[in-house]
Motif scaffolding. Structure first.
Motif, short mmCIF file in Angstrom:
data_model
loop_
_atom_site.label_atom_id
_atom_site.label_comp_id
_atom_site.label_asym_id
_atom_site.label_seq_id
_atom_site.Cartn_x
_atom_site.Cartn_y
_atom_site.Cartn_z
N VAL A 78 -71.73 -48.40 -0.76
CA VAL A 78 -72.10 -47.50 -2.00
C VAL A 78 -71.52 -46.06 -1.54
CG1 VAL A 78 -74.09 -46.47 -3.00
CG2 VAL A 78 -74.10 -48.91 -2.58
N TYR A 79 -70.84 -45.64 -2.40
CA TYR A 79 -70.08 -44.37 -2.32
C TYR A 79 -69.86 -43.70 -3.42
CZ TYR A 79 -65.98 -46.31 -0.93
OH TYR A 79 -64.78 -47.07 -0.85
N GLY A 80 -69.69 -42.34 -3.63
CA GLY A 80 -68.88 -41.66 -4.77
C GLY A 80 -67.39 -41.26 -4.00
N GLY A 81 -66.49 -41.22 -5.14
CA GLY A 81 -65.08 -40.69 -4.72
C GLY A 81 -64.40 -41.53 -3.87
N ASN A 82 -63.11 -40.96 -3.28
CA ASN A 82 -62.62 -41.62 -2.28
C ASN A 82 -62.03 -40.57 -1.25
OD1 ASN A 82 -60.14 -40.74 -2.75
ND2 ASN A 82 -59.71 -42.28 -4.64
N ARG A 83 -61.25 -41.10 -0.11
CA ARG A 83 -60.74 -40.08 0.75
C ARG A 83 -59.26 -40.05 0.93
NH1 ARG A 83 -65.55 -40.36 4.03
NH2 ARG A 83 -64.29 -40.01 5.98
N VAL A 84 -58.69 -40.57 -0.12
CA VAL A 84 -57.12 -40.78 -0.03
C VAL A 84 -56.28 -39.44 0.60
CG1 VAL A 84 -56.46 -40.29 -2.46
CG2 VAL A 84 -55.28 -41.61 -1.33
N GLU A 85 -56.88 -38.19 0.36
CA GLU A 85 -56.16 -37.09 0.88
C GLU A 85 -56.37 -36.98 2.25
OE1 GLU A 85 -57.87 -33.66 -1.34
OE2 GLU A 85 -57.21 -34.63 -3.20
N GLU A 86 -57.52 -37.28 2.87
CA GLU A 86 -57.64 -37.32 4.13
C GLU A 86 -56.76 -38.36 4.78
OE1 GLU A 86 -61.86 -37.84 5.24
OE2 GLU A 86 -61.29 -39.07 6.91
N PHE A 87 -56.50 -39.33 4.20
CA PHE A 87 -55.48 -40.47 4.55
C PHE A 87 -54.36 -39.97 4.83
CE2 PHE A 87 -52.57 -43.90 3.02
CZ PHE A 87 -52.56 -44.91 4.37
N ALA A 310 -70.29 -61.64 29.62
CA ALA A 310 -71.79 -61.19 29.75
C ALA A 310 -72.59 -62.10 28.72
CB ALA A 310 -72.14 -59.71 29.19
N GLY A 311 -71.97 -62.84 27.67
CA GLY A 311 -72.47 -63.73 26.94
C GLY A 311 -73.09 -63.13 25.62
N VAL A 312 -72.63 -61.81 25.34
CA VAL A 312 -73.31 -61.24 24.11
C VAL A 312 -72.44 -61.70 22.74
CG1 VAL A 312 -73.18 -58.92 22.82
CG2 VAL A 312 -73.24 -59.04 25.64
N PRO A 313 -73.37 -62.17 21.76
CA PRO A 313 -72.70 -62.59 20.49
C PRO A 313 -72.03 -61.56 19.93
CG PRO A 313 -75.20 -62.42 20.64
CD PRO A 313 -74.77 -62.14 22.04
N MET A 314 -70.81 -62.02 19.54
CA MET A 314 -69.94 -61.17 18.96
C MET A 314 -69.89 -61.29 17.36
SD MET A 314 -66.80 -60.59 21.58
CE MET A 314 -66.47 -62.27 22.14
N ALA A 315 -70.15 -60.38 16.44
CA ALA A 315 -70.14 -60.39 14.96
C ALA A 315 -68.85 -59.65 14.54
CB ALA A 315 -71.27 -60.13 14.30
N VAL A 316 -68.26 -59.95 13.50
CA VAL A 316 -66.97 -59.08 13.01
C VAL A 316 -67.41 -58.72 11.66
CG1 VAL A 316 -65.28 -59.86 14.37
CG2 VAL A 316 -65.79 -60.98 12.42
N SER A 317 -66.95 -57.51 11.18
CA SER A 317 -67.39 -56.92 9.79
C SER A 317 -66.44 -56.17 9.44
CB SER A 317 -68.78 -56.45 9.80
OG SER A 317 -69.41 -55.59 8.61
N THR A 318 -66.34 -55.74 7.95
CA THR A 318 -65.40 -54.89 7.50
C THR A 318 -65.65 -53.36 7.73
OG1 THR A 318 -66.79 -54.69 5.26
CG2 THR A 318 -64.98 -56.38 5.50
N ASP A 319 -67.02 -53.10 7.97
CA ASP A 319 -67.25 -51.48 7.92
C ASP A 319 -66.88 -50.71 6.42
OD1 ASP A 319 -68.33 -49.20 9.06
OD2 ASP A 319 -66.53 -48.81 10.33
N ALA A 320 -66.59 -51.38 5.62
CA ALA A 320 -66.11 -51.02 4.44
C ALA A 320 -66.59 -49.56 4.15
CB ALA A 320 -66.41 -52.08 3.33
N ASN A 321 -65.85 -48.47 3.98
CA ASN A 321 -66.23 -47.42 3.94
C ASN A 321 -65.09 -46.49 3.48
OD1 ASN A 321 -65.12 -45.32 6.18
ND2 ASN A 321 -65.79 -46.97 7.43
N PRO A 322 -65.17 -45.23 2.89
CA PRO A 322 -64.08 -44.50 2.40
C PRO A 322 -63.30 -43.70 3.41
CG PRO A 322 -65.98 -43.09 1.94
CD PRO A 322 -66.50 -44.58 2.44
#
Ligand code: DI6
Ligand code: FE
Length: 408
Positions: A78-87, A310-322
């Motif tokens: 959830v967010y407004g706008g985008n960050r294409v200029e920063e890209f 170490a036996g730490v469970p590893m998840a993976v995710s998008t981190d979807a953010n602008p």
């Protein structure tokens, strides 16, 4: 009354239950659903006999793979706008930290988010959620953190919750109270942390909008002490935490997360052995976010071998953010988890199912296909589950069932 509502036959089933079989493949080719739950897993011949007797609807899968619905356990959807200029700026050599320190970065998304009304926030988030859902995602965690004032944080969490009412998907909401210091508190960090940890948290929690909390513990964001103030306040309210830890530097945030029994510590490019052992001891899931690593063109991947040992469970995710991961594809992230971080495809798929469920505290409900668990699953036209990781820009998802109901 029929014992099942619907049965899928002729499938190959990767239950993603931990054990000797890769992908938790089971020697069964049929799965039945009753209400929201998986009612039975077994042989198609047996399923056909019972369905004939009871007139239960049948779906013929003809070799499709049935796997648990994918879980995206770390998003800023959830967010407004985008960050294409920063890209564009970053491609010219300006760093993420420089942009952040100059008032761009997260702050520019905060401005755009404050200006957007709640309907707009919900509408743009729904577009992003649908892209994930098309790839077999049935549960999404959504963070606030681009409001940084009480009213906008509340609207972000409401927009996230609205997704669950509008779309066939399950949502977990996280109050990312400490993401960045808003301009109006520039000269008073302490007061901001006190507001976030006190009245704002209490108000959002009382409104039932907070499933967990999160903080960005980093040299460009919040210190260990500030993060601890917030985690301690959340703990008093009985709320679990996620922590953005070790993304750009090792400040000991993973150990802090472990000390508070956090559900997850996320990013972890910078993590030492003490941190990994602490995560293991507290049962905290390491959430790996290769989209942000890729976008920032970082050079140090998370210490996957150390986490594994170490036996730490590893998840993976998008981190979807602008800013650092403008990505709405969990399948692309599975590929990156293998190619950039060295996970095996089995580990990567477990990272977006079984371990992602644990990162949200939902391991008893979702993340594997077992009788009694929620009937959240996806159907894939593939020859082996590793294809979810192997392809780039290909979506072999041909069906999704959420809470026992086929999505259309
Ligand atoms: N780490 C991230 O990668 C995102 N938030 C965070 O704490 C980036 C957020 C952004 O740049 O907008
Ligand atoms: Fe994040």
């Amino acid at each position: 009354m029929a014992e099942w509502d619907r049965v899928w036959v002729g499938a190959r089933i990767a239950a993603m239950v931990a054990g000797a079989e890769p992908y938790g493949k089971v020697a069964a080719d049929a799965l039945a659903v009753k209400g929201e739950r998986i009612a039975w897993i077994g042989a198609a011949s047996e399923a056909l006999r019972r369905t004939a007797e009871q007139g239960i609807p049948i779906e013929r899968c003809e070799g499709l793979w049935i796997m648990p619905g994918l879980i995206d356990c770390h998003t800023h959807l959830v967010y407004g706008g985008n960050r294409v200029e920063e890209f564009e700026k970053r491609l010219c050599g300006v760093s993420y930290e420089e942009i952040a320190r100059a008032g761009g970065g997260i702050q520019s998304t905060v401005r755009a988010t404050r200006e957007a009304d709640t309907e707009t926030l919900a509408a743009v988030a729904a577009v992003r959620a649908k892209r994930l859902m098309a790839e077999g995602v049935t549960t999404i965690e959504v963070k606030s953190g681009y409001g940084l004032d009480l009213a906008t944080e509340r609207r972000m969490l409401e927009a996230a919750r609205a997704l669950e009412h509008e779309l066939p998907v399950s949502i977990k909401t996280t109050y990312l109270g400490l993401h960045a210091l808003p301009g109006e508190y520039r000269d008073d960090r302490q007061r901001f942390v006190a507001q976030v940890s006190g009245p704002w948290l209490e108000s959002l929690a009382a409104a039932g909008l907070v499933d967990a909390v999160d903080a960005f513990c980093e040299n460009i964001a919040f210190t260990l002490d500030e993060t601890e103030t917030f985690l301690a306040a959340a703990k008093k309210l009985g709320l679990r935490a996620h922590v953005h830890a070790g993304q750009l530097s090792d400040m000991g945030a993973a150990e802090l997360a472990a000390r508070y029994g956090a559900l997850s510590a996320d990013h972890l490019e910078y993590l030492d052995e003490r941190g990994a052992k602490a995560l293991r001891a507290s049962g905290t899931v390491a959430v790996l976010l290769p989209g942000a690593y890729y976008t920032l063109r970082q050079a140090t991947p998370p210490p996957v071998a150390m986490l594994r040992a170490a036996g730490v469970p590893m998840a993976v995710s998008t981190d979807a953010n602008p800013g650092t991961s403008p990505c709405n594809s969990i399948l692309l992230i599975l590929n990156m988890a293998c190619t950039l971080f060295g996970l095996t495809p089995d580990e990567a798929v477990a990272g977006a199912t079984r371990h992602a469920a644990r990162a949200l505290g939902l391991q008893e409900e979702i993340g594997t296909l077992e009788v009694g668990k929620r009937a959240d699953f996806a159907l894939w036209r593939i020859e082996s589950p590793a294809e979810l990781c192997y392809n780039l820009g290909v979506n072999p998802c041909v069906g999704v069932v959420h809470r026992g109901r086929a999505r259309h």
